[in-house]
Design a protein around this motif. Structure first.
Motif, short mmCIF file in Angstrom:
data_model
loop_
_atom_site.label_atom_id
_atom_site.label_comp_id
_atom_site.label_asym_id
_atom_site.label_seq_id
_atom_site.Cartn_x
_atom_site.Cartn_y
_atom_site.Cartn_z
N SER A 22 -16.82 -28.04 -73.00
CA SER A 22 -15.81 -27.15 -72.69
C SER A 22 -16.94 -26.35 -72.20
N ILE A 34 -9.41 -24.58 -77.83
CA ILE A 34 -9.53 -25.74 -78.93
C ILE A 34 -9.59 -24.93 -80.05
N PHE A 70 -15.46 -32.17 -80.94
CA PHE A 70 -15.93 -30.59 -79.47
C PHE A 70 -16.94 -30.08 -79.70
N ASP A 72 -18.48 -26.28 -78.35
CA ASP A 72 -17.56 -25.14 -77.49
C ASP A 72 -18.74 -24.90 -76.52
#
Length: 183
Positions: A22, A34, A70, A72
Motif C-alpha cells: 500500500s 487493509i 500485505f 503496509d
C-alpha cells in the motif's frame, strides 16, 4: 509377507503467496483499508504506521489457496529508507489518496515513480480514492478516473469506515495479479 496396497499421496503443493503493498501520503487510510478487508473492522483513532506493518490473509482464487501478504508502507518522508526496502518483488499494490485532500492526490505521481524506481515496476496497481464518506471532497471522481485512465489503472472510491467498495477493490487487484502470474 505381502505389503498392504497403499494409495500414493501426492506431494503437498506449497502455498501460493502474493505480495501486496500500500502506498500513498500519510493519513489517507491505507492501514484502515487493509484492516477493513482483513478483519472487517474500522479503527477510528488515527495511529500512524511506523515504517512498515505486515499482515497475511488466506483467500481462495480460482480454486487455489493463496496467502496474501500485505505490506503496509508508511507514507511519512522520515520512513523513506525503511519503506524503500519493501517495494521489491511486490506483485500488486493499492495507490491511495484521500478525496478530501488535494495534496494527497497531487502526490500520486511521486508514489508511482518511487514504487517503479525501487522494484515494484512490474506490479499491478489499483487507484483508490478513499474517505468518500467524509463529505469535504476536494478531488472529484472525474479527476480520479482521469488519473487512473492515464496510468492504466482501475479506479475505486472507497470508505474504510463503512466498507464501501473495499472488498471489490481488493478483489479487482487480486484478479489483476493472478492474471499476470497465471494461477
Amino acid at each position: 509377507m505381502d505389503r498392504p496396497n497403499r494409495t500414493q499421496v501426492p506431494p503437498l503443493r506449497p502455498a501460493v503467496r502474493i505480495k501486496i503493498i500500500s502506498v500513498g501520503e500519510p493519513a489517507v487510510g491505507k492501514s484502515c483499508l487493509i484492516k477493513r478487508y482483513c478483519e472487517q473492522r474500522f479503527v477510528s483513532k488515527y495511529v500512524a504506521t511506523i515504517g512498515v506493518d505486515y499482515g497475511v490473509k488466506p483467500i481462495k482464487i480460482r480454486g487455489t489457496e493463496v496467502r496474501v501478504n500485505f505490506w503496509d508502507l508508511a507514507g511519512g518522508e522520515e520512513y523513506a529508507e525503511i519503506r524503500n526496502e519493501f517495494y521489491k518483488d511486490a506483485q500488486g499494490g493499492i495507490l491511495v489518496f484521500d478525496v478530501n485532500s488535494r495534496q494527497s492526490f497531487e502526490a500520486l505521481g511521486f508514489w508511482r515513480k518511487e514504487a517503479t524506481a525501487l522494484g515494484a515496476g512490474g506490479a499491478q496497481f489499483v487507484l483508490c480514492g478513499n474517505k468518500s464518506d467524509v463529505g469535504k471532497r476536494v478531488v472529484s471522481a472525474d479527476e480520479g478516473q482521469k488519473f487512473a485512465a492515464l496510468h492504466g489503472l482501475p479506479y475505486f472510491e472507497t470508505t474504510a469506515k463503512d466498507g464501501d467498495n473495499v472488498t471489490e477493490m481488493f478483489h479487482a487487484l487480486f484478479a489483476r495479479v493472478v492474471e499476470k502470474i497465471d494461477l
